[in-house]
Motif scaffolding. Structure first.
Motif, PDB file in Angstrom:
ATOM      1  N   ALA A   1     -19.318   3.798   8.456  1.00 21.92           N
ATOM      2  CA  ALA A   1     -17.422   3.387   8.779  1.00 21.92           C
ATOM      3  C   ALA A   1     -16.903   3.336   7.874  1.00 21.92           C
ATOM      4  N   GLU A   2     -17.521   2.105   6.820  1.00 24.63           N
ATOM      5  CA  GLU A   2     -15.947   1.377   6.363  1.00 24.63           C
ATOM      6  C   GLU A   2     -16.078   2.273   4.847  1.00 24.63           C
ATOM      7  N   ALA A   3     -16.958   3.522   4.760  1.00 19.69           N
ATOM      8  CA  ALA A   3     -16.716   3.588   3.564  1.00 19.69           C
ATOM      9  C   ALA A   3     -15.911   5.504   3.885  1.00 19.69           C
ATOM     10  N   MET A   4     -16.114   5.795   5.197  1.00 19.41           N
ATOM     11  CA  MET A   4     -15.795   6.701   5.719  1.00 19.41           C
ATOM     12  C   MET A   4     -14.038   6.442   6.052  1.00 19.41           C
ATOM     13  N   ALA A   5     -13.624   4.826   6.347  1.00 17.74           N
ATOM     14  CA  ALA A   5     -12.549   4.582   6.869  1.00 17.74           C
ATOM     15  C   ALA A   5     -11.405   4.665   5.278  1.00 17.74           C
ATOM     16  N   LEU A   6     -12.346   3.681   4.564  1.00 13.34           N
ATOM     17  CA  LEU A   6     -11.591   3.776   3.351  1.00 13.34           C
ATOM     18  C   LEU A   6     -11.097   4.557   2.708  1.00 13.34           C
ATOM     19  N   GLY A   7     -12.235   5.291   1.864  1.00 14.70           N
ATOM     20  CA  GLY A   7     -12.354   5.879   0.578  1.00 14.70           C
ATOM     21  C   GLY A   7     -11.433   6.911   1.059  1.00 14.70           C
ATOM     22  N   ASP A   8     -11.116   7.621  -0.075  1.00 19.40           N
ATOM     23  CA  ASP A   8     -10.673   9.468  -0.311  1.00 19.40           C
ATOM     24  C   ASP A   8     -11.724  10.058  -0.524  1.00 19.40           C
ATOM     25  N   GLN A   9     -12.348   9.176  -1.620  1.00 20.50           N
ATOM     26  CA  GLN A   9     -13.745  10.129  -1.690  1.00 20.50           C
ATOM     27  C   GLN A   9     -15.215   9.076  -1.429  1.00 20.50           C
TER      28      GLN A   9
ATOM     29  N   PHE B   1     -15.043   0.942  -4.715  1.00 15.24           N
ATOM     30  CA  PHE B   1     -15.516   0.002  -3.401  1.00 15.24           C
ATOM     31  C   PHE B   1     -16.794   0.104  -3.364  1.00 15.24           C
ATOM     32  N   VAL B   2     -18.048  -1.027  -2.977  1.00 14.05           N
ATOM     33  CA  VAL B   2     -19.390  -0.320  -3.251  1.00 14.05           C
ATOM     34  C   VAL B   2     -19.676  -1.117  -1.592  1.00 14.05           C
ATOM     35  N   THR B   3     -20.492  -0.636  -0.965  1.00 16.42           N
ATOM     36  CA  THR B   3     -20.385  -1.124   1.147  1.00 16.42           C
ATOM     37  C   THR B   3     -21.435   0.008   1.441  1.00 16.42           C
TER      38      THR B   3
ATOM     39  N   ASP C   1     -16.677  -5.951  -4.584  1.00 16.10           N
ATOM     40  CA  ASP C   1     -18.352  -5.241  -4.848  1.00 16.10           C
ATOM     41  C   ASP C   1     -18.339  -6.175  -3.207  1.00 16.10           C
ATOM     42  N   GLU C   2     -18.912  -4.745  -1.971  1.00 15.84           N
ATOM     43  CA  GLU C   2     -19.859  -5.325  -0.531  1.00 15.84           C
ATOM     44  C   GLU C   2     -18.059  -6.250  -0.386  1.00 15.84           C
ATOM     45  N   PRO C   3     -16.982  -5.600   0.048  1.00 11.41           N
ATOM     46  CA  PRO C   3     -15.518  -6.396  -0.039  1.00 11.41           C
ATOM     47  C   PRO C   3     -15.474  -7.280   1.058  1.00 11.41           C
ATOM     48  N   PHE C   4     -16.435  -6.405   2.402  1.00  5.51           N
ATOM     49  CA  PHE C   4     -16.820  -7.153   3.687  1.00  5.51           C
ATOM     50  C   PHE C   4     -17.709  -7.812   3.796  1.00  5.51           C
ATOM     51  N   GLY C   5     -18.649  -7.938   3.221  1.00  2.00           N
ATOM     52  CA  GLY C   5     -20.015  -7.975   3.088  1.00  2.00           C
ATOM     53  C   GLY C   5     -20.266  -9.690   4.239  1.00  2.00           C
ATOM     54  N   ALA C   6     -19.428 -10.221   3.744  1.00  2.00           N
ATOM     55  CA  ALA C   6     -19.555 -11.857   4.567  1.00  2.00           C
ATOM     56  C   ALA C   6     -18.626 -11.867   5.617  1.00  2.00           C
ATOM     57  N   LEU C   7     -17.887 -11.126   6.258  1.00  2.00           N
ATOM     58  CA  LEU C   7     -17.791 -11.666   7.001  1.00  2.00           C
ATOM     59  C   LEU C   7     -18.239 -10.798   8.727  1.00  2.00           C
ATOM     60  N   ASP C   8     -17.619 -11.293  10.103  1.00  2.00           N
ATOM     61  CA  ASP C   8     -19.058 -10.527  10.613  1.00  2.00           C
ATOM     62  C   ASP C   8     -17.444  -9.724  11.373  1.00  2.00           C
ATOM     63  N   ALA C   9     -18.198  -9.169  12.696  1.00  2.00           N
ATOM     64  CA  ALA C   9     -17.977  -7.639  12.463  1.00  2.00           C
ATOM     65  C   ALA C   9     -15.688  -6.666  13.404  1.00  2.00           C
ATOM     66  N   ARG C  10     -15.833  -7.927  14.105  1.00  2.00           N
ATOM     67  CA  ARG C  10     -14.652  -8.041  14.792  1.00  2.00           C
ATOM     68  C   ARG C  10     -13.367  -8.058  13.119  1.00  2.00           C
ATOM     69  N   LEU C  11     -13.480  -9.319  12.434  1.00  2.00           N
ATOM     70  CA  LEU C  11     -12.947  -9.616  11.623  1.00  2.00           C
ATOM     71  C   LEU C  11     -12.704  -8.408  10.183  1.00  2.00           C
ATOM     72  N   ARG C  12     -14.171  -7.691  10.071  1.00  2.00           N
ATOM     73  CA  ARG C  12     -14.081  -6.532   9.380  1.00  2.00           C
ATOM     74  C   ARG C  12     -13.000  -5.046   9.626  1.00  2.00           C
ATOM     75  N   GLU C  13     -13.575  -4.448  11.042  1.00  2.00           N
ATOM     76  CA  GLU C  13     -12.945  -4.001  11.058  1.00  2.00           C
ATOM     77  C   GLU C  13     -10.450  -4.060  10.867  1.00  2.00           C
TER      78      GLU C  13
ATOM     79  N   LEU D   1     -18.967   3.461  -3.003  1.00  2.00           N
ATOM     80  CA  LEU D   1     -19.901   3.907  -3.778  1.00  2.00           C
ATOM     81  C   LEU D   1     -20.996   3.536  -2.626  1.00  2.00           C
ATOM     82  N   LEU D   2     -21.510   4.656  -1.901  1.00  2.00           N
ATOM     83  CA  LEU D   2     -21.674   4.062  -0.761  1.00  2.00           C
ATOM     84  C   LEU D   2     -23.770   4.231  -0.601  1.00  2.00           C
ATOM     85  N   GLY D   3     -24.755   3.337  -0.224  1.00  2.00           N
ATOM     86  CA  GLY D   3     -26.294   3.766  -0.590  1.00  2.00           C
ATOM     87  C   GLY D   3     -26.260   2.519   0.000  1.00  2.00           C
ATOM     88  N   PRO D   4     -28.104   2.449   0.525  1.00  2.00           N
ATOM     89  CA  PRO D   4     -28.475   1.373   0.550  1.00  2.00           C
ATOM     90  C   PRO D   4     -28.538  -0.143  -0.379  1.00  2.00           C
ATOM     91  N   SER D   5     -29.619  -0.641   0.231  1.00  2.00           N
ATOM     92  CA  SER D   5     -29.450  -1.890  -1.689  1.00  2.00           C
ATOM     93  C   SER D   5     -30.290  -1.297  -2.365  1.00  2.00           C
TER      94      SER D   5
END
Lengths: 320, 273
Positions: A198-206, A192-194, A161-173, A36-40
């Motif tokens: 890039a995260e949405a495209m990499a992880l989601g089938d949809q 998942f919400v993001t 809910d924003e599973p990678f939100g609290a992590l720094d960029a390297r760790l995220r990937e 689920l992708l979108g701005p806040s």
């Protein structure tokens, strides 16, 4: 193992009448991974909370799991697994205590619980950390504990809910790749919400792109990128270069070509390792803003003029 | 090591900065306490004063009353504080403001309020007489003291616990629920451990305040005697300074020991959880 989740005509209003989510129908196929992708403020978290049972839809909305109406069931009876934004680990329990909590609540006998916790520790590569206090863990480890805790009772639907939100960029990937591999083995329906495309495209089938409480587009990452439904989606999922009128193209549709028909002046370039990102001022009547283009090898200096060719099949016609 | 020699250097400066605090500590805390402790040896001396049946009974009653009040106040305040921290409803701010009102009342006023409620001409009496033909009067017994003490203890407890409940992350409760925990499991596993430090702190303040409360007891207690009243009587009416001082030391020491035990118990509870 996994289930099909369906939001049917679900809306959610604040007490003052403003809509967090306009009436929405969304289906999440069994075993699929949806972003689920979108701005806040776009309604993505509200959508997730409706699925979880942490929020109730307005009258008329229904939530169905495999065809069964679960709208009236509170979160504790829905049998879902959920990973919260800041992980919400129990500070008074160690890692194993956190992971085993869902089993403890269900009255699973201790021996079975210990075995399952050990299995989850292995699965999330946390072996040996079972007796650590959660405040002694790194951000990445906390995220894995939250995931292991959600997965331990073997839920049929996993919500993040924003599973990678609290992590720094390297760790995220790194963790993104890890989570993708884990989800691929588990084949559990995941939503998942993001706000990170890039995260949405990499992880989601949809990918479900949302804005101001509405779904703008739902489709595979490729489809959403290549045929965005409108300008907002195009801009949110990747970069758009304006060609004048309702015509746009992606950066990769432009290439340097002395015989090309389009021109632009290099404003600034950013060396990004594998490629260099150029910003150009277009010299095309009606084209607004800047063009972006990614080039390998050496690039023209700022101020120089470039002639570009356009792959005409890649032109997107996007209404405002 | 460098840091160490640096800190040893301006020793005089440190001493000079600490001096005012030390003087205050000495003048207003240590010296009067020492003098009080010395006073206790006058007259019959400590042993006699402390082992007199009257003192022992007062001590027992005071500790039991204070403990009962502390437990009840903390239990009630936990429910009310958590509710007020989490729910938003019209009039909430006014209610919170009103809850702090009793903090300003002197003990005598609290006692007066209890008499108005449960005294011989009190509200409870009138209602029970109308209903059952008998007046229920409990203002002058331990029940009355309990009501009065609870009345002035609750606001402090609620204020402390509300602040702690506001700092609790609501996501923790949602996480527990998402894992299948029903209401009481959430309370037991998430809310109470999260509030534990505030519960212990407010319980301790409550206990210490109740142990030393005089005004309410003074207004109400005709059938009962609590230790501060005994001290007051010995000091002002009997001018028996030695006994008053030994009882004061007894009161202080008992309170200190009970609080130390409570802290120890809650510390080991938190470590086990």
């Amino acid at each position: 193992m996994s289930l099909t989740a369906l939001l049917q005509n679900c809306a959610r209003s604040f007490p003052d009448g403003t809509r967090a989510l306009h009436p929405t129908t969304l289906e999440f196929a069994a075993g699929s991974v949806t972003a689920l992708l979108g701005p806040s403020g776009c309604g993505k978290t509200t959508t997730l909370r409706l699925l979880a049972g942490l929020a109730m839809p307005d009258a008329g909305g229904r939530v169905l799991f495999d065809g069964t109406d679960v709208t009236g069931l509170p979160v504790e009876q829905r049998g879902i697994g959920m990973v919260f934004q800041n992980y919400a680990l129990f500070p008074n329990r160690d890692v194993a205590g956190n992971i085993g909590y869902g089993l403890e609540v269900r009255g699973v006998p201790k021996a079975e619980r210990t075995a399952r916790v050990a299995e989850m520790l292995r699965l999330t590569r946390l072996e040996g950390l079972g007796h650590r206090r959660v405040d002694q863990l790194s951000g990445g480890q906390r995220q894995r504990v939250a995931l292991a805790r959600a997965l331990a009772p073997a839920p049929r639907l996993l919500l993040l809910d924003e599973p990678f939100g609290a992590l720094d960029a390297r760790l995220r990937e790194a963790l993104r790749a890890e989570l993708a591999a884990l989800l691929a083995t588990l084949r559990i329906t995941t939503i998942f919400v993001t706000h990170d495309q890039a995260e949405a495209m990499a992880l989601g089938d949809q990918v479900v792109v949302m804005q101001s409480g509405r779904v703008l587009q739902q489709g595979s990452p490729r489809a959403v990128y290549q045929q965005p439904a409108n300008r907002f989606v195009g801009q949110f999922v990747g970069t758009l270069n304006h060609l004048g009128g309702d015509r746009f193209c992606r950066p990769e549709a432009l290439r340097p070509d002395p015989a090309g028909t389009l021109g632009g002046v290099v404003l600034v370039s950013f060396f990004e390792g594998g490629h260099t990102r150029l910003h150009l001022r277009p010299e095309v009547p009606g084209a607004e803003g800047e063009w972006v283009l990614n080039l390998g090898g050496t690039v023209p200096a700022a101020g120089s003029r470039m002639t570009l060719a356009l792959d005409s099949a890649a032109v997107l016609h996007l209404p405002a | 090591m460098a840091r160490r020699s640096e800190s040893a250097g301006p020793f005089l400066l440190r001493a000079a900065l600490l001096a005012p605090a030390l003087v205050l500590l000495l003048a207003f805390f240590l010296l009067p306490l020492a003098k009080l402790a010395m006073l206790g040896f006058e007259g019959q001396g400590y042993w006699a004063a402390i082992t007199a049946p009257r003192s022992l009974r007062a001590l027992r009653d005071t500790v039991l009353l204070s403990a009962a009040v502390s437990f009840s106040a903390v239990a009630l305040a936990a429910v009310v504080g958590h509710f007020l921290a989490r729910r938003r409803f019209p009039g909430r701010r006014l209610l919170v403001a009103m809850l702090t009102l009793p903090m300003a009342f002197p003990g005598v006023v609290v006692g007066f309020l209890v008499i108005l409620l449960a005294g011989r001409q009190g509200l409870v009496g009138s209602v029970t007489e109308a209903l059952f033909g008998e007046r229920l009067v409990f203002a002058y017994s331990f029940a009355g003291l309990f009501a009065g003490y609870l009345y002035f203890s609750l606001p402090r407890c609620i204020a402390t616990i509300m602040a702690a409940a506001e700092a609790l992350d609501p996501a923790l409760e949602e996480a527990a629920r998402s894992l299948g925990a029903r209401r009481w499991r959430v309370v037991r596993d998430v809310i109470l451990p999260g509030l534990a430090p505030a519960l212990v702190a407010s319980g301790a303040i409550c206990f210490a305040t109740a142990m030393g409360a005089l005004g309410t007891a003074f207004t109400l207690a005709t059938d009962t005697s609590v230790l501060p009243m005994l001290i007051y009587t010995e000091f002002t009416l009997a001018t028996n300074l030695g006994v008053a001082a030994s009882l004061s030391v007894l009161l202080g020491a008992t309170t200190w020991v009970v609080l130390a035990l409570a802290r120890g118990a809650s510390g080991s509870l938190a470590a086990n959880a």
